[in-house]
Write a protein that holds these residues in place. Structure first.
Motif: not given
Length: 373
Positions: A83-84, A87, A136, A216, A243-244, A246
């Protein structure tokens, strides 16, 4: 972990269930026999072993598992999903709460430590036999981890055949559970802990619809501190594991944020209580509600208190601390405090003791002097 560990009695599941070392050792022997039996008696060309905690096992424990499997199979292939980091931290935070941990808002403790988890897999099983996949959606077959895994092992699996269990709690349910774990004492282990805990989680899962997302700013220092580990995982995958950013308007940046969500969700608890014990138009239903009230106020477990709250008021504490306070005054203060807390029987006993002390003092004062001229 029970089967692989040299000290399985220390595993959190057994500790919370109150199992003795002898009981855990018996379970380990049973699990070991069942694994050997399953491997020995199958005619299948492939055998699937799935265990989330394998990434927490030590190299020695993995070597032991490898030895067992190779006694029946020619080859071992490991497939792991990474997982990232954020996450993972959000998921780990919830899983620990659901499992019974009394944790604080320490996000560093939820960081995945990729190299520690996966490098040992490469060492024990060989890097060519370890396939790591970024967890992902864009990189998973049909955007689904279960379908992706089935695809990688060559199994046809329709979406309707997938059973979803252990789903994530909502933000609101997480906040309520966090408040409960954070501000109550950790219970002693007992046999039916898992059953009772699962019932609590099932009830709270009905609350709320928002997703837990860490802000973040709350995770920035954790990511900075583990930059080298993140780079290792990205290089091992051949793509960034990050992750991207938030974009949630309700992102949680601190413990205070989480506690505020819990407070805003407080009325949901009354709805859960009403579901558990609906108020029917009969005396039995009403009696059950009064019984619940009695349990709430009469149980031996003390009610949740703020750290500064004691049995005595501030004025009583000052009087007790005074060197001029006589025994009768101290007993009176104790009796008043017991009365306020609802301990009427104990308060009466203390008042009776106070009277005896007071009467004894009067007899001493009034006794005539003896001796002398």
């Amino acid at each position: 972990m029970t089967l692989l560990s040299d000290s399985p009695q220390n595993y959190h599941t057994h500790a919370r269930s109150g199992r003795s070392a002898a009981q855990v050792q018996s379970l380990k022997e049973s699990y070991t026999q069942r694994l050997h039996s399953a491997l020995k008696n199958t005619n299948a060309k492939r055998i699937l072993i799935s265990a989330e905690d394998l990434s927490r096992a030590g190299e020695g424990e993995l070597e032991y598992l490898k030895e067992i499997i190779l006694g029946y199979c020619q080859r071992i292939k490991v497939i792991g999903y990474a997982r990232p980091p954020v996450g993972f931290m959000q998921s780990a935070f919830q899983q620990r709460l659901k499992g019974g941990s009394n944790l604080t808002f320490n996000l560093q403790s939820c960081y995945p430590n990729y190299c520690k988890r996966f490098a040992k897999m490469d060492n024990v099983f060989g890097k060519d036999n370890v396939e790591l996949v970024a967890f992902k959606k864009d990189y998973l077959h049909n955007g689904d981890a279960v379908q992706d895994f089935a695809h990688r092992i060559g199994v046809e699996l329709l979406p309707g055949e997938i059973a979803r269990i252990n789903e994530a709690l909502s933000l609101e349910a997480t906040a309520l559970l966090y408040t409960f774990r954070r501000f109550t004492e950790k219970p002693a282990g007992y046999e039916e802990f898992r059953r009772d805990n699962n019932r609590l989680i099932a009830a709270l899962s009905e609350v709320g619809d928002q997703k837990l997302v860490f802000a973040d700013a709350a995770v920035a220092s954790v990511l900075d501190d583990n930059r080298e580990d993140i780079d290792w995982m990205s290089a091992r995958l051949g793509q960034s594991i990050l992750d991207q950013p938030s974009d949630s308007p309700q992102a949680i940046g601190s413990e205070a944020d989480l506690l505020n969500i819990a407070y805003e969700s407080r009325l949901a608890l009354w709805e859960l209580l009403e579901k558990a014990e609906p108020l029917n138009h009969d005396t039995t239903g009403l009696a059950r509600l009064v019984d619940r009230l009695h349990t709430l106020y009469a149980r031996e477990i003390p009610p949740l208190q703020s750290p500064g709250l004691t049995l005595f008021s501030r004025e009583q504490m000052d009087e007790i601390a005074s060197s001029t306070s006589d025994p009768a005054s101290l007993l009176t203060a104790l009796a008043e405090a017991l009365t306020t807390s609802g301990e009427q029987s104990a308060a009466r006993s203390v008042r009776n003791a106070c009277k005896r002390v007071s009467n004894s003092s009067k007899r001493i004062v009034s006794r005539p002097a003896t001796g002398g001229n």
